[in-house]
Design an enzyme around this catalytic site. Structure first.
Site, PDB file in Angstrom:
ATOM      1  CB  CYS A   1      -0.940  -0.014   1.202  1.00 42.39           C
ATOM      2  SG  CYS A   1      -0.189  -0.644   2.711  1.00 42.39           S
TER       3      CYS A   1
ATOM      4  CG  HIS B   1      -0.607   4.020   4.288  1.00 40.89           C
ATOM      5  ND1 HIS B   1      -1.439   3.835   5.376  1.00 40.89           N
ATOM      6  CD2 HIS B   1      -0.225   2.767   3.880  1.00 40.89           C
ATOM      7  CE1 HIS B   1      -1.542   2.530   5.622  1.00 40.89           C
ATOM      8  NE2 HIS B   1      -0.841   1.869   4.731  1.00 40.89           N
TER       9      HIS B   1
HETATM   10  P1  NAP Z   1      -7.347  -9.148   7.383  1.00 37.10           P
HETATM   11  O1  NAP Z   1      -8.371  -8.076   7.571  1.00 37.10           O
HETATM   12  O2  NAP Z   1      -6.640  -9.674   8.570  1.00 37.10           O
HETATM   13  O3  NAP Z   1      -8.045 -10.367   6.578  1.00 37.10           O
HETATM   14  C1  NAP Z   1      -7.370 -11.594   6.389  1.00 37.10           C
HETATM   15  C2  NAP Z   1      -8.213 -12.516   5.524  1.00 37.10           C
HETATM   16  O4  NAP Z   1      -7.492 -13.735   5.314  1.00 37.10           O
HETATM   17  C3  NAP Z   1      -9.544 -12.912   6.148  1.00 37.10           C
HETATM   18  O5  NAP Z   1     -10.498 -13.141   5.138  1.00 37.10           O
HETATM   19  C4  NAP Z   1      -9.204 -14.236   6.839  1.00 37.10           C
HETATM   20  O6  NAP Z   1     -10.326 -15.105   6.979  1.00 37.10           O
HETATM   21  C5  NAP Z   1      -8.252 -14.841   5.820  1.00 37.10           C
HETATM   22  N1  NAP Z   1      -7.374 -15.828   6.471  1.00 37.10           N
HETATM   23  C6  NAP Z   1      -6.637 -15.669   7.601  1.00 37.10           C
HETATM   24  N2  NAP Z   1      -5.999 -16.819   7.911  1.00 37.10           N
HETATM   25  C7  NAP Z   1      -6.339 -17.713   6.959  1.00 37.10           C
HETATM   26  C8  NAP Z   1      -6.028 -19.091   6.717  1.00 37.10           C
HETATM   27  N3  NAP Z   1      -5.228 -19.785   7.547  1.00 37.10           N
HETATM   28  N4  NAP Z   1      -6.548 -19.689   5.622  1.00 37.10           N
HETATM   29  C9  NAP Z   1      -7.358 -19.026   4.769  1.00 37.10           C
HETATM   30  N5  NAP Z   1      -7.717 -17.713   4.957  1.00 37.10           N
HETATM   31  C10 NAP Z   1      -7.203 -17.078   6.028  1.00 37.10           C
HETATM   32  O7  NAP Z   1      -6.188  -8.646   6.382  1.00 37.10           O
HETATM   33  P2  NAP Z   1      -6.241  -7.536   5.197  1.00 37.10           P
HETATM   34  O8  NAP Z   1      -5.911  -6.198   5.729  1.00 37.10           O
HETATM   35  O9  NAP Z   1      -7.490  -7.730   4.404  1.00 37.10           O
HETATM   36  O10 NAP Z   1      -4.961  -7.960   4.348  1.00 37.10           O
HETATM   37  C11 NAP Z   1      -4.981  -9.033   3.454  1.00 37.10           C
HETATM   38  C12 NAP Z   1      -3.700  -9.043   2.636  1.00 37.10           C
HETATM   39  O11 NAP Z   1      -3.581  -7.797   1.933  1.00 37.10           O
HETATM   40  C13 NAP Z   1      -2.430  -9.169   3.481  1.00 37.10           C
HETATM   41  O12 NAP Z   1      -1.490  -9.911   2.744  1.00 37.10           O
HETATM   42  C14 NAP Z   1      -1.960  -7.727   3.632  1.00 37.10           C
HETATM   43  O13 NAP Z   1      -0.588  -7.620   3.848  1.00 37.10           O
HETATM   44  C15 NAP Z   1      -2.347  -7.159   2.268  1.00 37.10           C
HETATM   45  N6  NAP Z   1      -2.552  -5.692   2.235  1.00 37.10           N
HETATM   46  C16 NAP Z   1      -3.411  -5.072   3.092  1.00 37.10           C
HETATM   47  C17 NAP Z   1      -3.601  -3.700   2.995  1.00 37.10           C
HETATM   48  C18 NAP Z   1      -4.507  -2.922   3.909  1.00 37.10           C
HETATM   49  O14 NAP Z   1      -4.552  -1.675   3.786  1.00 37.10           O
HETATM   50  N7  NAP Z   1      -5.241  -3.561   4.813  1.00 37.10           N
HETATM   51  C19 NAP Z   1      -2.941  -2.980   2.006  1.00 37.10           C
HETATM   52  C20 NAP Z   1      -2.092  -3.639   1.131  1.00 37.10           C
HETATM   53  C21 NAP Z   1      -1.899  -4.998   1.266  1.00 37.10           C
HETATM   54  P3  NAP Z   1     -11.156 -15.278   8.384  1.00 37.10           P
HETATM   55  O15 NAP Z   1     -12.037 -14.051   8.505  1.00 37.10           O
HETATM   56  O16 NAP Z   1     -11.911 -16.511   8.155  1.00 37.10           O
HETATM   57  O17 NAP Z   1     -10.146 -15.352   9.487  1.00 37.10           O
END
Ligand code: NAP
Length: 350
Positions: A149, A242
């Site tokens: 991001c 950010h």
């Molecule tokens: P998050 O809110 O923590 O969501 C994580 C997701 O992954 C949920 O759907 C969760 O499902 C699933 N998950 C977790 N453990 C799992 C497992 N063992 N098997 C299968 N699914 C699993 O995270 P997020 O912010 O959306 O980020 C997701 C990705 O995008 C990460 O790689 C992060 O680094 C990247 N990212 C995020 C942002 C941001 O601004 N947030 C920006 C750029 C990149 P459950 O609900 O079932 O636990």
């Protein structure tokens, strides 16, 4: 344009929810499958998710059953927002099973034959897809990623300045929103009345990814751009957006007016500008002395632009400026969606 059926990995998360919001009424894509962890698997999506966006959860998606993150899924294309440590194996399994995987996760970003795509900057890097398929014996499947991001917010202005003057050195300090840590993310008792001067892995991503994005594709490999980057990353008590305070050394002399003009003139190729989610201005320059600010400026261009302000001479390097990017829109789900639109329009899904 064909309608493509999309399956979302990590569909219940912060970025997964943004995918669902952005894909509601999308002209080319429909969500037909949602997948997450075994905590959510088998549940109705509307019951599994803690929906945190101000727009209502689309009824058709609420009624889907959450699947496991393994093939097959009832879709043509995968959008992935899995935690980085899981994404490598899972995304490769979907690509091997014939699905184009358009990923927001970090696992494949620096893999040599995987495009780290920002279509306004390096649309030609999509030509790595046939290389990837040939090396892995994949037929229809492939993996394409978008940057971290913070990198995304930073790299749009860097690309404009690299094109116009060349960029030699970048020193950047970031102030990053809480939503960047996913949900529930950083505990309120840690972040309220506080700044946390550490985000695991973030400085390396910001120091590495721009060099690949701005690199040159020659044959089957990318030569990274020669700029040097140094990043200090901080978590601050802002919900979305950010902010980056950057000082740059340029390869050619440029005035503040030259820099403003280069940023304002920056556009992607015509075919990218025509995509449904493309911002009309990928970089928006604010001229007020106290902008950009996350709360006031993050939604400019539907959250798909880098907003740049405070462009002024730097007494040590050449130029300093402040950059803002919406971390869950252009920095995450919006970036993946724009990549998917670019790849669909260019025929990579057929
Ligand atoms: P998050 O809110 O923590 O969501 C994580 C997701 O992954 C949920 O759907 C969760 O499902 C699933 N998950 C977790 N453990 C799992 C497992 N063992 N098997 C299968 N699914 C699993 O995270 P997020 O912010 O959306 O980020 C997701 C990705 O995008 C990460 O790689 C992060 O680094 C990247 N990212 C995020 C942002 C941001 O601004 N947030 C920006 C750029 C990149 P459950 O609900 O079932 O636990």
């Amino acid at each position: 344009m064909t309608r493509w059926r999309v399956g979302i990995l990590g569909a219940t998360g912060t970025v997964g929810q943004r995918f669902i919001q952005l894909l509601e009424r999308h002209p080319w894509f429909t969500v037909t499958a949602v997948a997450a962890s075994d905590r959510s698997e088998g549940k109705r999506y509307g019951d599994a998710v803690a929906w945190k966006l101000p727009t209502p959860l689309p009824a058709a998606v609420a009624d889907l059953t959450v699947a496991a993150c393994r093939p097959p899924l009832d879709c043509d294309v995968i959008f992935s927002s899995l935690p980085g440590e899981l994404a490598g194996e899972v995304e490769a399994a979907f690509a091997a099973a014939g699905y184009p995987v358009i990923s927001n996760s970090s696992a494949h970003r620096l893999v040599e034959d995987v495009p780290l795509l920002v279509p306004e900057i390096n649309a030609d890097h999509a030509r790595l897809i046939p290389v990837q398929r040939q090396r892995r014996d994949w037929t229809r499947g492939f993996v394409v990623t978008n940057p971290n991001c913070t990198t995304l917010a930073l790299v749009l202005p860097l690309a404009a300045l690299e094109r116009a003057f060349g960029v030699e050195t970048v020193m950047v300090a970031t102030m990053q929103a809480i939503s960047g840590a996913g949900y529930p993310g950083v505990a309120s008792l840690d972040i309220v009345d506080n700044v946390i001067p550490y985000i695991a892995g973030e400085e390396t991503k910001v120091e590495t990814e721009p060099r690949k994005i701005l690199g040159r594709l020659a044959g089957d490999r990318i030569t990274p751009a020669a700029l040097q980057l140094s990043a200090h990353c901080h978590r601050v008590a802002v919900t979305d957006g950010h902010l980056c305070a950057a000082s740059l050394k340029l390869r050619q002399t440029a005035t503040v007016a030259d820099v403003c003009a280069a940023l304002e003139a920056f556009r992607g190729p015509a075919e990218v500008q025509a995509l449904p989610s493309a911002p009309s201005r990928p970089i928006v320059v604010r001229h007020e002395p106290d902008r950009p600010q996350p709360r006031l400026d993050r939604d400019i261009e539907r959250g798909m632009a880098s907003v740049v302000g405070r462009i002024r001479p730097d007494p040590v390097l050449d130029i300093k400026l402040t950059i803002l990017g919406h971390n869950t829109l252009r920095g995450a789900a919006g970036a993946t969606l724009l990549n998917a639109e670019f790849l669909a329009a260019a025929g990579w899904f057929t």
